[in-house]
Design a protein around this motif. Structure first.
Motif, PDB file in Angstrom:
ATOM      1  N   SER A  32       0.818  -1.205   0.000  1.00  0.00           N
ATOM      2  CA  SER A  32       0.000   0.000   0.000  1.00  0.00           C
ATOM      3  C   SER A  32       0.856   1.262   0.000  1.00  0.00           C
ATOM      4  O   SER A  32       0.506   2.252  -0.644  1.00  0.00           O
ATOM      5  N   ASP A  62       4.241   1.467  -0.884  1.00  0.00           N
ATOM      6  CA  ASP A  62       5.217   1.516  -1.984  1.00  0.00           C
ATOM      7  C   ASP A  62       4.496   1.828  -3.292  1.00  0.00           C
ATOM      8  O   ASP A  62       4.218   0.948  -4.107  1.00  0.00           O
ATOM      9  N   LYS A  63       4.209   3.103  -3.494  1.00  0.00           N
ATOM     10  CA  LYS A  63       3.375   3.520  -4.626  1.00  0.00           C
ATOM     11  C   LYS A  63       4.009   3.205  -5.980  1.00  0.00           C
ATOM     12  O   LYS A  63       3.319   2.857  -6.936  1.00  0.00           O
ATOM     13  N   ASP A  64       5.337   3.355  -6.066  1.00  0.00           N
ATOM     14  CA  ASP A  64       6.000   3.170  -7.364  1.00  0.00           C
ATOM     15  C   ASP A  64       6.549   1.759  -7.546  1.00  0.00           C
ATOM     16  O   ASP A  64       7.271   1.489  -8.515  1.00  0.00           O
ATOM     17  N   SER A  65       6.243   0.852  -6.610  1.00  0.00           N
ATOM     18  CA  SER A  65       6.687  -0.549  -6.689  1.00  0.00           C
ATOM     19  C   SER A  65       8.188  -0.665  -6.865  1.00  0.00           C
ATOM     20  O   SER A  65       8.692  -1.538  -7.587  1.00  0.00           O
ATOM     21  N   GLU A 115       6.503   8.625   0.285  1.00  0.00           N
ATOM     22  CA  GLU A 115       5.494   7.572   0.197  1.00  0.00           C
ATOM     23  C   GLU A 115       4.875   7.274   1.566  1.00  0.00           C
ATOM     24  O   GLU A 115       3.667   7.052   1.664  1.00  0.00           O
ATOM     25  N   GLU A 142       0.976   7.705   2.593  1.00  0.00           N
ATOM     26  CA  GLU A 142       0.217   6.607   3.176  1.00  0.00           C
ATOM     27  C   GLU A 142      -0.457   7.037   4.471  1.00  0.00           C
ATOM     28  O   GLU A 142      -1.619   6.692   4.731  1.00  0.00           O
ATOM     29  N   ASN A 186      -3.797   8.748   4.409  1.00  0.00           N
ATOM     30  CA  ASN A 186      -5.002   7.931   4.254  1.00  0.00           C
ATOM     31  C   ASN A 186      -5.615   7.551   5.592  1.00  0.00           C
ATOM     32  O   ASN A 186      -6.688   6.958   5.641  1.00  0.00           O
TER      33      ASN A 186
END
Length: 734
Positions: free
Chosen positions: A155, A157-160, A168, A172, A175
């Protein structure tokens, strides 16, 4: 927390470190943990590493205060960066060892450019979450820990890229607005010592208008009680005014004792009170407070007895000076001829004084709740001798006693008849966590009860003559059997648990009982026919919870084993909901629903437990209740559950932020809570009652009635909030 509170906290930290650091003004890691009262080494080491700005292996007072001032006066970004650095284990000092997440290890090996600092990799995140679980006293299997690590990492690690950067992590956290809000309250919450929690000032509840409105029946009753005693006292004094002041005082107290020694019995006519609960009288008299009133009358009896005895002693002392008899002859012999039964008033009065003092002392809370309930039980049976001696002691007492005494005797006869007819047997025993004994009792058809009722039970193999009260935890719609959940807290309850835990108890039913205890599962009573542990039951007796189905919005609050009356009620609600949804339902329990109509529009169930294992008591029941409710009901769920685990660190504690985020994400993904297995998410820490009750008041589901069963200390807190919001409050008393 205000600026003044932050300043006081900094002053506390300064004093602690000045005391520990000594002349060198340097603090090592062990001294650091001692000063901040941090037991777990992981977070202590991370804090220490971040505060040790020069990497010297020790912290100066200047380094510490500089770091804390940054946290207190810094902006949101500063505080988030500190949180990021705590999670970035290899970004500052050597990373702690431990079992690593397989995915993170493979990523690191396959990607040589994987960052060694300035970002958080899966191994670091798993290490942090494992420490968070230890801090919160939550036990989960290694596979579940891997799932928590994976769901939070994916969740964030937006850029994988295989790592989480500061930006990041910040995205997170956004949210989870409740976490962001807590981060900005005050830095003192990050490293707050346990004894630094500030208690809210107590408001003078007894002087508020809300208190008088919510307790009007009880207060009016007490005022009438005091007025009646005053009238009896004055009338008796005036009638005996020729005897002198001390004689008048003794007679005034004696007349009050005639009334109170009878009234204390009336308050314990349980069958009559249970019947009155179903009438309009419950709206006028405080029937739910009968135990409290019984205690008040008991203390009044002690007071009047002491004054009555003292006045007679002084009067006898004055008489002895004029000759005739000595003081001791007046008190301990029948020679003066005082009394209507062969001059025994003085002698019986001394015995009565001793018995009443003993009964009141052994009825004290510290005796009953310190594992010595049997002391209270046996000494309280002295009431029989008290009444006999009162009839001998006072010529007029029988006139007060005859009618209530007849009703009391009738109740006892009915109770004995009910308990001895029909044959009740324990057909199954399950030993649950926290030394809770679950008894399944086969009941005869004539034994009918209502949700939330309680009984007195006698199990001869445990104690032949002792009777103890317990709430029935099964629904009346459940055919053939009823349940009791008994928490081991005293001698009798401990003997019960140990009896069924020991192998010799299996002699009653060697194979079936052993299987039941080993597998700890529910079996049908027909499968346990050979297990016949006989018991006797007196009851059932009503409680305040009988008014739940007459409420519009009911809030059920159970603390620990205090869930037992609500377990019965929730099961009954389940059967009624099923009958309402499926009118032709013929499953077990549905055919026993006599009245499916309810005034209830909404039920909120709040269960507070200390540890994770305690939720196992009724988790199967709660799972069934969740399954009964249709998803996406247009007006919201009829039954809403709220679970709290007090040993778990709350979301405003830095040592739990990551774990709570991961638990939220995994619960959303799997549609069940990792701690209990329910769809309802278990909340960490204690409920914030003001916010909880504010939300309840905004739902507009009708008049709110709060029903509570649990520790008396929490009852005071909840009752105060009910008075503030204008909710009706009912507490389980038996």
């Amino acid at each position: 927390m205000s600026v003044d509170e932050d300043s006081r906290w900094l002053e506390w930290v300064t004093k602690q470190f000045e005391t520990i650091a000594g002349d060198d003004k340097e603090i090592d890691i062990d001294e650091f943990k001692t000063a901040l009262k941090v037991k777990e080494s992981f977070f202590a080491e991370r804090f220490f590493a971040l505060f040790d700005s020069d990497g010297s292996g020790s912290i100066s007072l200047d380094e510490l205060l500089k770091a804390l001032n940054l946290l207190i006066h810094g902006d949101e970004t500063d505080k988030l960066r500190f949180l990021f650095q705590v999670y970035d284990v290899d970004g500052k000092r050597a990373r702690r060892g431990g079992r690593t997440c397989g995915k993170g290890r493979r990523d690191r090996e396959s990607n040589p450019r994987h960052p060694r600092s300035g970002s958080i990799d899966p191994d670091e995140l798993r290490t942090v979450l494992k420490s968070c679980l230890q801090e919160s006293a939550i036990s989960l299997p290694e596979e579940k820990l891997d799932d928590l690590t994976l769901v939070l990492f994916e969740s964030a690690d937006k850029d994988s890229s295989g790592s989480i950067t500061f930006e990041e992590l910040k995205a997170e956290l956004e949210n989870f607005p409740e976490v962001m809000e807590n981060l900005t309250i005050s830095a003192a919450n990050w490293l707050k010592p346990p004894d630094q929690e500030q208690k809210k000032p107590q408001t003078p509840r007894y002087l508020t208008r809300a208190y008088w409105q919510n307790n009007s029946r009880k207060l009016l009753f007490l005022c009438s009680y005091v007025l009646l005693n005053l009238m009896l006292f004055v009338a008796a004094m005036l009638y005996h005014r020729k005897g002198g002041g001390w004689f008048m005082l003794a007679k005034g107290c004696g007349q009050c004792l005639n009334f109170n020694c009878t009234f204390v019995m009336v308050l314990m006519l349980r069958r009559c009170l249970t019947w009155l609960r179903a009438t309009w009288v419950v709206r006028v008299l405080p029937l739910d407070q009968n135990i409290l009133l019984h205690q008040i009358v008991g203390y009044a009896i002690l007071f009047f007895t002491l004054v009555h005895t003292a006045a007679h002693i002084i009067n006898f002392a004055r008489k002895s000076q004029s000759g005739g008899f000595s003081l001791w002859e007046y008190l301990l012999t029948t020679r003066p001829g005082i009394g209507w039964v062969k001059g025994t008033s003085s002698l019986t009065g001394v015995i009565l004084q001793l018995l009443i003092c003993l009964m009141v002392f052994c009825s004290s809370t510290f005796v009953r709740r310190s594992g010595h309930f049997e002391v209270f039980y046996w000494t309280h049976l002295s009431y029989i001798w008290v009444w006999i001696l009162l009839i001998i002691h006072c010529a007029n007492f029988w006139k007060w006693f005859v009618v209530p005494g007849f009703v009391f005797l009738l109740e006892k006869i009915v109770g004995i008849a009910v308990s001895r007819i029909g044959g009740l047997y324990i057909v199954e025993v399950n030993l649950l966590p926290s030394k809770v004994t679950h008894l399944v009792i086969r009941r005869p058809q004539f034994f009918q009860f209502k949700p939330g009722d309680y009984i007195y039970i006698n199990i001869p193999v445990i104690a032949k003559y002792e009777w103890h009260p317990f709430t029935i935890s099964s629904a009346p719609e459940q055919p053939d059997t009823m349940w009791l959940h008994v928490r081991s807290m005293g001698q009798w309850t401990n003997r019960l648990y140990e009896y069924f835990r020991q192998p010799e108890s299996q002699a009653v039913c060697p194979k079936r009982l052993a299987t039941s205890l080993r597998k700890r599962r529910q079996v049908k009573s027909s499968e346990c026919v050979c297990f016949m542990c006989q018991c006797y039951v007196d009851g059932p007796y009503g409680t305040p919870t009988r008014q739940i189905f007459a409420s519009e919005h009911a809030v059920l609050i159970g603390a620990g084993i205090g869930i037992t009356p609500f377990a019965s009620i929730l099961q009954s609600i389940m059967y009624r909901m099923r009958k309402h949804t499926y009118p032709n339902c013929s499953s077990s329990g549905c055919e026993n629903v006599k009245d499916s109509d309810m005034r209830l529009r909404k039920v909120d169930f709040i269960w507070i437990n200390r540890d994770q294992k305690s939720f196992e008591w009724f988790v199967s029941l709660l799972t069934k209740l969740e399954m009964e409710q249709a998803d996406g009901e247009p007006e919201g769920q009829f039954l809403e559950m709220h679970m709290y685990m007090t040993s778990a660190l709350s979301k405003n504690d830095m040592k739990a932020i990551g774990l709570q985020m991961a638990l939220d994400l995994l619960a959303k993904k799997e549609e069940k809570d990792s701690i209990t297995g329910l769809r309802t998410r278990t909340q960490p820490g204690r409920p914030e009652w003001e916010k909880v009750f504010q939300k309840l008041s905004e739902e507009n589901k009708g008049k709110v009635h709060v029903f509570y069963c649990g520790a008396p200390a929490l009852a005071k807190v909840i009752k105060a909030q009910c008075e503030h919001f204008g909710f009706n409050f009912y507490k389980e008393n038996f």
